[in-house]
Each structure stands twice: as C-alpha cells, then as structure tokens.
Scaffold this active site. Sequence first.
Site, short mmCIF file in Angstrom:
data_model
loop_
_atom_site.label_atom_id
_atom_site.label_comp_id
_atom_site.label_asym_id
_atom_site.label_seq_id
_atom_site.Cartn_x
_atom_site.Cartn_y
_atom_site.Cartn_z
N ARG A 65 52.57 43.56 36.39
CA ARG A 65 51.50 43.21 35.88
C ARG A 65 52.54 42.34 34.40
NH1 ARG A 65 45.72 42.90 33.30
NH2 ARG A 65 46.71 44.18 31.49
N LYS B 260 49.95 37.69 30.19
CA LYS B 260 49.58 38.38 29.27
C LYS B 260 50.66 37.80 27.74
CE LYS B 260 46.91 42.40 27.81
NZ LYS B 260 45.02 42.44 28.19
N GLU C 222 37.19 32.89 31.79
CA GLU C 222 37.09 34.14 31.32
C GLU C 222 37.10 34.25 30.05
OE1 GLU C 222 40.76 36.90 31.13
OE2 GLU C 222 41.88 35.10 31.14
C1 LIG Z 1 44.41 42.47 28.99
C2 LIG Z 1 43.53 41.63 28.87
C3 LIG Z 1 42.22 41.05 30.06
C4 LIG Z 1 41.62 42.49 30.68
O1 LIG Z 1 42.58 43.29 31.11
P1 LIG Z 1 42.30 44.43 31.67
O2 LIG Z 1 43.49 45.12 32.59
O3 LIG Z 1 41.26 45.49 32.40
O4 LIG Z 1 42.65 45.05 30.28
C5 LIG Z 1 41.71 40.04 30.68
N1 LIG Z 1 41.44 39.00 29.66
C6 LIG Z 1 42.93 38.70 29.22
C7 LIG Z 1 43.14 36.91 28.85
C8 LIG Z 1 43.85 40.18 28.63
O5 LIG Z 1 44.87 39.59 27.67
#
Ligand SMILES: *Cc1c(COP(=O)(O)O)cnc(C)c1O
Length: 342
Positions: free
Chosen positions: A81, A184, A220
């Site tokens: 990722r 991210k 989300e």
């Molecule tokens: C990091 C994050 C998540 C959760 O991802 P995980 O891999 O499950 O920790 C979900 N939404 C956003 C916007 C994030 O930054």
Amino acid sequence: MTANIDWSKLGFEYLQTACHLTAEYHDGKWGELVSQEQPMMPLHIAAQCLHYGQACFEGLKAFTQPDGSVGIFRPEENSRRMARSAERLVMAPVPEPMFLEACRKLIELNREFVPPRGYKASFYIRPVLLGTTPVIGVKGAKDFLFLAIGMPMGSYYREGFKPVKAMIHCKYDRAAPLGVGSAKVAGNYAAGLLADAHAKKAGFPVSLYLDSQHHRYIDEFATSNFIAITRDGKFVTPDSATILPSITNKSLQQLAVDMGLTVERRRVDVAELSEFAEVGACGTAVVVTPVESIRHGDQVYQLIDEGADVTKAAPILTRLHNEMQAIQYGEIPDRHKWLTVV
Ligand SMILES: *Cc1c(COP(=O)(O)O)cnc(C)c1O
C-alpha cells in the site's frame, strides 16, 4: 529486559523508544537502513515535503505471542500500500524487502518497548516516506527519506468495548473523485482537521464522509473504513475508488467469510443506514468500533440504544473483533498466515 513503562496506562501518544530507522534515496538508489537514537533530524529548509506535501505513511501493529516472540500483522500488505501511495505522489517506492527488514529490525532494537502479554497493548509501527530535495518551484523531489518509527500503544478499549457517535459532513469532503483518497498521503489528514474539529465541537468524536461527487453514497470515516451488518446477516462495505483500502477491513471480510457470512462490496446509499443491524468503523488502531448513532443533517440514525450492552447490540462485530484479536495475540491458530514472527 523491559522498559520502565506502566503498560496498563499506555495510551495513543508518542513515546520515545531506543531508536528509529532511516534510509535515504539519492541518485536513483536506496541506501542502507541506519538506526538513529535521536528523535530529531536535519532536513533542508526547502525540502519538498515541507512545502508541497510529498509525504505518505503507514500504520501497523505487532503483538507479543504466547511463546515470547513478536508477531507483526500483515506487513507485506502495508508495504504494497505504501508503494501505491508513493506511486501516486511520484515518489521512489520503498522496496518490499527493505520495508519488511525495517519492521523486523525496529522491533529487535526496541524489544524492551514491546508490551508484554496481558495488557491488550501492542507495538505500533509508523513507516513514513518523504520527498527531501530542496525545491522552490513546484516539482517532485528526486531524493527521499524513509523513516520507520515505533512505540508501544495501549488498547483503545481499556474500559471496555465502547460505541462511538458519528456525524456525516455536509460542508466538507474528504476526497475528490479522481484525487488521492485511496492513498495514505499526509495531506489528506491536514485537510480533514477542520471537519473533525467541527464534529468534535458538536459532540461527535468521529466523522463519516459521503462520496464527494453525489453526496449520496457512503465512503468512509475520517481514519477508518465503514462496515455494516445487515439484518439478514450480510457483511456490507462500500466499493469506492476514493476510500483508503483498509487492511483491517480486508482481514475482517475474510473472517466474515470464514464464519459463513456473505460479503458485499458495493455502493452503499446513505438511506440504507436505517436498515442496518450493526455499523462499525475499522482500522489498525481499534480493529473495529461499533457505531452507536450517525447524524446526517437533522436526521439521526440510532444503531445502538444509549447505555445498551454493546456485545449484545452488535454481536457480529463483537465476534469479528474478538476473533481478529485472538489471531493477533496468537490465542488461536493463525490460519491465514497473517503474522510475520520476529
Ligand atoms: C489508515 C486508514 C484506514 C485504516 O486502514 P488499516 O490498514 O485498516 O489500518 C482507513 N481509512 C483511512 C482514511 C486511513 O488513513
């Protein structure tokens, strides 16, 4: 050896450990991982990341196992990722072997900061990738810095499994349709701070975003994915190009399938909120938090009655949460080989 830390009082704060790791990218190649004891570092005042935000990060956890080893949860997923985030921001991706080695080495060098068993705590690993070339005109860096820092972290649920209240934003969007919502990248979080501040002031610890094109489909939460359980026992989660693909969500979907639930990844109309039996927010920090209510304008979707027993009001999310934690802490067999043991 263990550090002088009260493991039962750990929160979600920065805590200095023995060291962190760095690696630098210059002239088209990555250098070696180096351990650093000082938490400060020199950075050029015109470094790309400081002005124009070429910065992305990851978050993953490691757990002390019954035999005393430490299991890192799905680090190769975080590595991939981060490589996708890097690609979106035109940065040099961190090679997977180096990413995995950084996680392993960070734990070995900070072994005394990895919480022992019995506190529902973990060691949180935060990899960061920054563009460091000095620039003034807008352009991408050609030098990069990879940081791997880590620290012990307490359980979110020290006082029991607690549901949260969420609010849907009508004045702010999180991610543009063809933007960087699925990466991210640091800028996404700065952009969400004002919306979060408004939500918190109104009494909602968590923000929920709709898609920014139609303002109709659920995307989300600010830092976690949306999952729901239907009254006929299906696991539903939004299929959207503007959400961050959560590794926790992916893992919970697998556990749901293992339990015999049907998993649906599809568009989720906000109007469906009145039909779900359970709604949860999922991510590395919490695994899954049941959502008590969601406010949207004047409307309130009440999912769990105030003061109700969450384990009874959200039985499937509770089961998924407990199953996941049991795998992470090595209490049941790691049947999907999710743990990398150090
Ligand atoms: C990091 C994050 C998540 C959760 O991802 P995980 O891999 O499950 O920790 C979900 N939404 C956003 C916007 C994030 O930054």
